[in-house]
Enzyme design. Structure first.
Site, short mmCIF file in Angstrom:
data_model
loop_
_atom_site.label_atom_id
_atom_site.label_comp_id
_atom_site.label_asym_id
_atom_site.label_seq_id
_atom_site.Cartn_x
_atom_site.Cartn_y
_atom_site.Cartn_z
N ASN A 70 -7.80 -0.84 8.35
CA ASN A 70 -8.97 -0.92 9.22
C ASN A 70 -10.13 -1.68 8.59
O ASN A 70 -10.19 -1.75 7.36
CB ASN A 70 -9.44 0.50 9.55
CG ASN A 70 -8.66 1.09 10.70
OD1 ASN A 70 -8.47 0.45 11.72
ND2 ASN A 70 -8.19 2.33 10.53
N GLN A 93 -1.30 7.31 1.51
CA GLN A 93 -0.85 8.34 2.45
C GLN A 93 0.05 7.76 3.54
O GLN A 93 1.11 8.31 3.83
CB GLN A 93 -2.06 9.01 3.11
CG GLN A 93 -2.96 9.75 2.15
CD GLN A 93 -2.38 11.09 1.78
OE1 GLN A 93 -1.25 11.20 1.33
NE2 GLN A 93 -3.16 12.13 1.97
N HIS A 148 -9.49 -1.42 18.29
CA HIS A 148 -9.20 -0.09 17.76
C HIS A 148 -10.50 0.45 17.18
O HIS A 148 -10.71 0.47 15.98
CB HIS A 148 -8.13 -0.21 16.68
CG HIS A 148 -7.68 1.10 16.11
ND1 HIS A 148 -7.26 2.15 16.88
CD2 HIS A 148 -7.55 1.51 14.83
CE1 HIS A 148 -6.91 3.15 16.09
NE2 HIS A 148 -7.07 2.79 14.84
N GLY A 167 0.87 -1.18 0.00
CA GLY A 167 0.00 0.00 0.00
C GLY A 167 0.90 1.22 0.00
O GLY A 167 1.73 1.40 0.90
N1 APR Z 1 -3.33 -4.26 -3.04
C1 APR Z 1 -2.40 -3.30 -2.82
N2 APR Z 1 -2.71 -2.02 -2.61
C2 APR Z 1 -3.99 -1.68 -2.64
C3 APR Z 1 -5.03 -2.62 -2.85
C4 APR Z 1 -4.64 -3.97 -3.06
N3 APR Z 1 -5.54 -4.93 -3.29
N4 APR Z 1 -6.21 -1.98 -2.81
C5 APR Z 1 -5.95 -0.68 -2.56
N5 APR Z 1 -4.61 -0.50 -2.47
C6 APR Z 1 -3.86 0.73 -2.24
C7 APR Z 1 -4.47 1.96 -2.91
O1 APR Z 1 -4.12 1.99 -4.29
C8 APR Z 1 -3.85 3.08 -2.12
O2 APR Z 1 -2.64 3.58 -2.71
O3 APR Z 1 -3.87 1.06 -0.86
C9 APR Z 1 -3.51 2.44 -0.77
C10 APR Z 1 -4.26 3.04 0.40
O4 APR Z 1 -3.82 4.34 0.55
P1 APR Z 1 -4.78 5.55 1.00
O5 APR Z 1 -6.06 5.45 0.24
O6 APR Z 1 -4.01 6.80 0.91
O7 APR Z 1 -5.13 5.17 2.52
P2 APR Z 1 -4.22 5.43 3.84
O8 APR Z 1 -4.56 6.75 4.41
O9 APR Z 1 -2.80 5.13 3.54
O10 APR Z 1 -4.84 4.32 4.81
C11 APR Z 1 -4.74 2.95 4.51
O11 APR Z 1 -4.88 2.32 6.83
O12 APR Z 1 -5.43 3.52 8.75
C12 APR Z 1 -5.88 2.64 7.76
O13 APR Z 1 -8.24 3.16 7.65
C13 APR Z 1 -7.00 3.24 6.96
O14 APR Z 1 -7.67 1.20 5.93
C14 APR Z 1 -6.96 2.42 5.73
C15 APR Z 1 -5.46 2.10 5.56
#
Ligand code: APR
Length: 320
Positions: free
Chosen positions: A121, A13, A176, A10
């Site tokens: 989450n 952010q 959490h 991932g």
């Molecule tokens: N495989 C890999 N990456 C993925 C997949 C997947 N199947 N599905 C989504 N993603 C990536 C998205 O492309 C995105 O870049 O996961 C990333 C998530 O990043 P953000 O949307 O910026 O979310 P973020 O703020 O980093 O939070 C991620 O952490 O705290 C928790 O609730 C929050 O569940 C959320 C996670």
């Protein structure tokens, strides 16, 4: 000795912030993985180009293929979707459960010896599902929540007492979510428990109750302000504290979502408890005594987590 390899699954952010922190702290080389093409590569290149000014030695690589995480020592998972204003963490369950399946399979195939920290989450249910999908040993899979919740509690307390955050310790147990259990009895300023500080006139019970509630709502407060996503600086920093404890065998006492089997009268479930993190992963779950009120709050939190796990089993029959 070769640098440790840290895979960040991932590259959103939190993922980008994690990569920057790993580089600044020189914890190892980074592979940023994401399904979105270009995002991990772009972030990796951007962070690498901060190296000459910052003076760190760490390689940054962006990837869309799980083969690139091969042999990772640590995997930190943030893949999935964050919440928007008005959503609870639990609203993310359906989407993020599917993501955990692909991530779990990717880690099992390419980095089965890694220490895995889940941030996605709803945390307690997602870390449980990730462990099930990956099949890794329970002590090598945990979730980041307690360090963050405690940090939020410490921050608010330090403002109330006008003292350094370093001298405030705090303890948060349970899931959490809205039912998390900040334990005032085990939270201190320089070793003085919070109930004693109320008696000493440093604060009032009413103010303390307000801080406890603000801690429980800490994530939602930030979602409400950001509007387009959820917190990322403090969650990333909290996970790095856990990764560093593992990589440097620090034996840190940190609260995290760990597999609890026996302690707290629980039979094999993931929930926030104090643990010792070192080279063996989650080396120990610390079983502290709760008074009647604390136990009641903890039980409520356990029920909420169990409900989410049951919902996961209802969605994906391979988990049942
Ligand atoms: N495989 C890999 N990456 C993925 C997949 C997947 N199947 N599905 C989504 N993603 C990536 C998205 O492309 C995105 O870049 O996961 C990333 C998530 O990043 P953000 O949307 O910026 O979310 P973020 O703020 O980093 O939070 C991620 O952490 O705290 C928790 O609730 C929050 O569940 C959320 C996670």
């Amino acid at each position: 000795m070769a640098r440790p390899k840290i895979a960040l699954i991932g590259a959103g952010q939190i993922g980008g912030t994690l990569a920057h922190l790993v580089a600044m702290k020189e914890l190892g080389d980074v592979v940023l993985f994401d399904i979105s093409e270009g995002t991990p590569q772009g972030k990796a290149l951007d962070i690498a180009q901060s190296g000459p000014s910052e003076g760190f030695d760490a390689r940054m690589k962006g990837a869309n293929d799980y083969a690139d995480i091969a042999g990772a020592d640590v995997c930190i998972v943030t893949a999935g979707v964050p919440r928007k204003p008005g959503m609870s963490r639990d609203d993310l369950l359906g989407i993020n459960l599917k993501v955990m399946k692909s991530v779990g399979e990717g880690i099992a195939k390419h980095a089965p010896d890694a220490f895995v920290i889940c941030i996605t989450n709803p945390l307690d249910a997602m870390v449980w599902a990730l462990r099930e999908f990956s099949g890794l040993p329970h002590n090598k899979v945990c979730g980041m929540a307690g360090v963050l919740d405690s940090a939020r509690f410490r921050h608010f307390l330090s403002l109330e007492f006008n003292v350094s955050m370093r001298d405030v310790t705090a303890f948060v147990l349970g899931g959490h979510g809205d039912t998390m259990v900040p334990l005032t009895r085990y939270s201190t300023v320089a070793g003085i428990p919070l109930p004693d500080l109320v008696k000493m006139g440093w604060t009032t019970q009413e103010k303390l109750d307000g801080i406890v509630q603000r801690t429980r709502d800490g994530g939602a407060e930030i979602v409400g302000l950001l509007k387009t996503g959820s917190a990322f600086y403090a969650p990333a920093t909290s996970a790095i504290e856990m990764a560093e404890a593992y990589l440097k065998d620090q034996k840190r006492v940190l609260p995290c979502a760990a597999h609890v089997d026996g302690a707290y009268g629980l039979k094999g479930m993931y929930v926030g408890v104090p643990t010792v993190i070192g080279a063996g992963g989650v080396e120990k779950v610390i079983d502290i005594k709760l008074d009647r009120d604390e136990q009641a709050m903890f039980d409520k939190s356990i029920d909420a987590v169990k409900g989410l796990v049951e919902a996961c089993k209802g969605i994906d029959s391979s988990l049942a």
